[in-house]
Write an enzyme that holds these catalytic residues in place. Structure first.
Site, PDB file in Angstrom:
ATOM      1  CB  CYS A  78      -1.189   0.084   1.321  1.00 21.26           C
ATOM      2  SG  CYS A  78      -1.958   0.859   0.662  1.00 21.26           S
ATOM      3  CG  HIS A 169      -3.408  -2.872   3.988  1.00 23.79           C
ATOM      4  ND1 HIS A 169      -2.427  -2.397   4.965  1.00 23.79           N
ATOM      5  CD2 HIS A 169      -4.180  -1.267   3.521  1.00 23.79           C
ATOM      6  CE1 HIS A 169      -2.273  -1.134   5.206  1.00 23.79           C
ATOM      7  NE2 HIS A 169      -3.562  -0.559   3.933  1.00 23.79           N
ATOM      8  CD  GLU A 171      -0.345  -5.381   6.222  1.00 29.29           C
ATOM      9  OE1 GLU A 171      -0.585  -5.550   5.565  1.00 29.29           O
ATOM     10  OE2 GLU A 171      -1.274  -3.630   6.902  1.00 29.29           O
TER      11      GLU A 171
HETATM   12  N1  GLN Z   1      -3.686   6.202   0.563  1.00 27.16           N
HETATM   13  C1  GLN Z   1      -2.713   5.943   1.481  1.00 27.16           C
HETATM   14  C2  GLN Z   1      -0.864   7.263   1.000  1.00 27.16           C
HETATM   15  O1  GLN Z   1      -1.283   7.579  -0.285  1.00 27.16           O
HETATM   16  C3  GLN Z   1      -1.928   4.969   1.688  1.00 27.16           C
HETATM   17  C4  GLN Z   1      -2.541   3.651   2.205  1.00 27.16           C
HETATM   18  C5  GLN Z   1      -2.610   2.505   2.847  1.00 27.16           C
HETATM   19  O2  GLN Z   1      -1.380   2.817   2.793  1.00 27.16           O
HETATM   20  N2  GLN Z   1      -3.700   2.481   3.100  1.00 27.16           N
HETATM   21  O3  GLN Z   1      -0.203   7.222   1.932  1.00 27.16           O
END
Ligand code: GLN
Length: 195
Positions: A78, A169, A171
């Protein structure tokens, strides 16, 4: 395999639990000195701008670029995927800038801020459970990047040699297979380095 989880901001303990469940040893990494005896590192989800700022402040940009140059595996999930990318749509500044991908942040818009799905991933037998939260997408991947999964035609998991990245995610579920996949990458890299 000893796997670090960058512990500046974000979902750290969940990744540590998943690595241990997959048979590795997990370490919370707060100082660059800790990188030396690691076989791989995870950059967790959270907020990429915040993680990037803290990485700069504590010397992790250069230290992790060095880590990567040694062929040691990095896994960005992410926000961590955004941290790995060489290009981020709509912004000049990148963070580690080591993986040949262009990413779009918050790419699912407000309607689909968060959702779960069963996602087929190349190299893993059955679909994995993926939790997307304000997730980024990989808009472009260079020829050396192996696309491991797509969702609605968009790239959400990719590997480039010793670099692994996913939009979601892994995890946050009891499905540890992507962590096991990363442990395998760490084993391969350690074997190649004659360890
Ligand atoms: N939207 C977040 C970003 O741009 C990432 C979101 C997340 O890690 N769940 O950094």
């Amino acid at each position: 395999m000893k796997i670090g989880v960058l512990a500046l901001q974000g979902a750290v303990t969940e990744h540590m639990r998943s690595i241990e469940a997959a048979g590795g040893e997990a370490v919370a990494v707060k100082l660059t000195e800790q990188l030396e005896d690691l076989d791989g590192i995870i950059i967790p989800g959270g907020e990429s701008t915040t993680i990037g700022k803290l990485m700069r402040k504590y010397g992790f940009i250069e230290a992790l670029q060095q880590f990567s140059k040694q062929g040691k595996p990095l896994f960005g999930t992410c926000a961590g995927l955004i941290v790995l990318a060489k290009q981020i749509e709509g912004q000049e500044e990148t963070h580690l800038g080591i993986m040949d991908i262009t990413v779009a942040r918050n790419a699912f818009g407000r309607q689909r801020e968060s959702f779960e799905t069963d996602l087929p991933v190349k190299g893993i037998d059955e679909p994995i459970r993926a939790v997307f939260i304000r997730a980024p997408l990989i808009k472009e991947a260079a020829p050396g990047v192996d696309v491991l999964s797509t969702y609605n035609g968009e790239i959400v998991t990719a590997r480039q040699g010793h670099l692994l990245a996913c939009s979601y995610h892994p995890e946050l579920t009891d499905d540890y297979r992507l962590h096991a996949y990363f442990l395998n990458m760490a084993q391969e890299a350690a074997a190649a380095a004659g360890k």
